[in-house]
Structures are given as C-alpha cells and as structure tokens.
Design a protein around this motif. Structure first.
Motif, PDB file in Angstrom:
ATOM      1  N   CYS A  13       0.835  -1.197   0.000  1.00  0.00           N
ATOM      2  CA  CYS A  13       0.000   0.000   0.000  1.00  0.00           C
ATOM      3  C   CYS A  13       0.868   1.243   0.000  1.00  0.00           C
ATOM      4  CB  CYS A  13      -0.908   0.008   1.231  1.00  0.00           C
ATOM      5  SG  CYS A  13      -2.146  -1.270   1.195  1.00  0.00           S
ATOM      6  N   SER A  60      -2.980   0.947  -7.637  1.00  0.00           N
ATOM      7  CA  SER A  60      -2.771   1.506  -6.300  1.00  0.00           C
ATOM      8  C   SER A  60      -3.246   2.948  -6.301  1.00  0.00           C
ATOM      9  CB  SER A  60      -1.288   1.447  -5.915  1.00  0.00           C
ATOM     10  OG  SER A  60      -0.825   0.128  -5.818  1.00  0.00           O
ATOM     11  N   HIS A  65      -4.321  -1.052  -2.454  1.00  0.00           N
ATOM     12  CA  HIS A  65      -3.791  -1.773  -3.611  1.00  0.00           C
ATOM     13  C   HIS A  65      -4.763  -2.895  -3.984  1.00  0.00           C
ATOM     14  CE1 HIS A  65      -0.642  -3.227  -6.333  1.00  0.00           C
ATOM     15  NE2 HIS A  65      -1.050  -4.436  -6.013  1.00  0.00           N
TER      16      HIS A  65
END
Length: 337
Positions: A13, A60, A65
């Motif tokens: 992430c 993302s 994500h």
C-alpha cells in the motif's frame, strides 16, 4: 498516474499522497510472476507440465492496492507480507480444488494472505484470484472498538475464511468493478475525490466480509433506541445528499458497531443499512445523470464501480436504464465516456 509496468511499490500500500498506478503484465516465467506482487516475498513452484502462462493487473490509489492475478498452470505458492498490511483474496475462478494453508477450497471462501507466519497455497490450473491490500490502521477505522477486539485477533495468521456468500460476492464485484472503471476511464485514477470514495467503499465492503464470520450474539439495544439510531443514520445521509456514505461512515458517526446498526435497520425498516445506502446512492446517481458529462461520471461519483450491475439495479429502481435517463436530459449525445 503511472500506466504500464508495475511500480516499485506494487503489491503493497503506497502512502495516500503517492502517485496512483494502473498496470497490466503478461508473463511466461513462473519466477517473474511470483515477483510481480512486490513486498509479498513470494516463491512459486510450477507443478504441471507445459509453458507457463500468467498475468496480473494491479492498481494503487489513496493508500490501497488491488490486483487480479491469472495463472494457467498448477502452482505451489508461499509468501509473507509486512506486518502492517491486511491482504485478502477473493477467488474469481478456480478450475478445480485448491488448498490454502491446509484447508481445501473450491473458491467459495476468502483467502487471508497476511499474517505473521506467511501462507502456503496450492492452486489448480486455470486460477484467477482478485485481491485487496490495505493498511491495518485504515481497516481498523472501519470497525468499532468491540469489532476490532473480535476480528483483529483472527487476522494474526493466514487462513481460509468463511463469509456470507453475498458479502464475498460484493467484494469480488467491487474489485473487478474498480478495474472496469479505471480501464474504461483511466483519467479517474488521478481524481482524488473518486479515489477516496472508491477506497472507502472497498474498505467498508472488506470489513463487512470479515465481520460476517463472527458469532451472532443478538442485539443489546432497546427497541425505542433502535428507532432513534435509524433516524440519526437517515438524518446523516439526508443532510449530505451529494456525498456518498458507506456503512463504516455511519458507524463512526453514530458510535455503533456494524452488527448493531444492522439489527436496528432490519427491525425498523426491514432492510439492511447497506441496502438503504444503495437506494440513496441510486437516487443520487439519478440526480447527477441529469447534469453530468456521462453516465460513467455520475455512477462513479456515487460509488458505483460495476456498470453492468449499476444499470440493472437502476432499471429495477426507476424502470429505465441510466442511458435512457441521460438521453432524456441531454438529447442523443453519448451516454457513456
């Protein structure tokens, strides 16, 4: 926005302020496939004979994500994710029985990939897996304190997780729908408002699926207070007619758990809070279509990412397709972007 090859942060992430990415890669090497989800520390062993074929699509944005991975060969996979992430997979297609962390599955359950000891995954030929990776703190914000205490200890190890089929299906559709939206309208990935709305809807849907497994202890709220809670929730939604809200938003604002909010809505209105919010969003999308540049813009503004399902739900609610509404207010122009 970054298009094309996966970025160095793919699979994890990125910070919310980092540039959004959207990529799709086709591979013919099992080790290359394993390395695409960076940060997962994966190793793949090919078990079936023949040339390896695989692909992965990733995006993302706003600190979240998403991925959809396809592999044509039978594989044995291992991996371990950073401790600050929660990664959950939703099977899109299994052409046979898989085994995840010692449990057999035909694709009906959630796959929690994150956990301190990593995961082992034996996949059949012809597998397609969707997935979502979110920071633990972002996920925690979608739960009340009591729900955190019930759910988070169960996420310490990778495992196969049973959930309500409707919640599993909703998460699958939302992940696939996000890719549909971004592939058809890639300019939206740079729209911060759309990114935040999409992230909120995804994390809320994930939280609902993870909560489903918890035992049902029954409501502890008096009937009169249930009515007041529903009235408060309705007031919050109606006071912000141009801002899509999700169940997590209502729970935080009211200070109530998802389960208790569910009890209140079912008792007072006979529908779930998610169904109520969906009706509100459909009405919001209908208003937006009258002035929007396209149906796509109106739908995504109100948190609809799966256009086929949106059109079906819209027609069921209003008796016409969203494109028909658009043409009534805009003439014969193009209804979608």
């Amino acid at each position: 926005m970054t298009l094309g090859q996966s970025s160095a942060c793919a699979g994890t992430c990125p910070p919310a302020g980092m540039a959004a990415t959207l990529s799709s890669v086709i591979t013919h090497d099992v080790d290359e496939q394993a390395a695409l989800l960076r940060g997962w520390n994966q190793s793949y062993a090919q078990l079936s004979a023949g040339v390896f074929n695989g692909s992965i699509s990733e995006t993302s944005f706003s600190g979240i994500h998403l991925f959809v991975e396809q592999t044509d060969n039978e594989l044995f996979q291992t991996g371990v994710l950073p401790s600050n992430l929660c990664a959950v997979g939703v099977p899109v297609r299994f052409a046979g029985t898989a085994n995840f962390c010692g449990a057999a599955t035909a694709g009906e359950a959630l796959h929690v990939f994150s956990g301190r000891d990593g995961f082992e995954f034996h996949t059949p030929c012809g597998s397609v897996m969707g997935g979502i990776v979110v920071d633990i703190d972002d996920l925690a914000a979608s739960f009340g304190d009591d729900e955190q205490q019930a759910v988070f200890p169960t996420l310490r190890e990778a495992h196969l997780r049973r959930a309500n089929p409707k919640s599993t299906s909703a998460l699958r559709q939302m992940i696939l729908g996000a890719f549909d939206v971004l592939n058809n309208s890639p300019q939206l990935i740079d729209d911060a408002a759309h990114g935040r709305a999409m992230k909120g809807a995804l994390v809320s849907t994930l939280a609902q699926a993870l909560t489903d497994e918890q035992p049902d202890t029954g409501p502890s709220i008096a009937p009169a207070k249930r009515w007041l809670i529903v009235a408060t929730a309705r007031g919050l939604v109606m006071d912000h007619p141009d801002t899509p809200m999700n169940v997590a938003d209502l729970c935080r604002a009211i200070g109530i758990s998802r389960r208790n909010l569910q009890y209140c809505f079912q008792d007072v209105l006979g529908i779930s809070p998610a169904a109520f919010l969906k009706i509100v969003r459909l009405n919001g999308a209908r208003r937006a279509i009258k002035t929007a540049k396209s149906v796509t813009d109106a739908a995504t503004t109100w948190g609809f990412w799966h256009f086929g399902r949106f059109a079906s739900d819209y027609r069921a609610m209003f008796g016409e397709l969203p494109s028909e509404t658009y043409r009534r207010f805009h003439g014969s122009g193009i209804a979608t972007s």
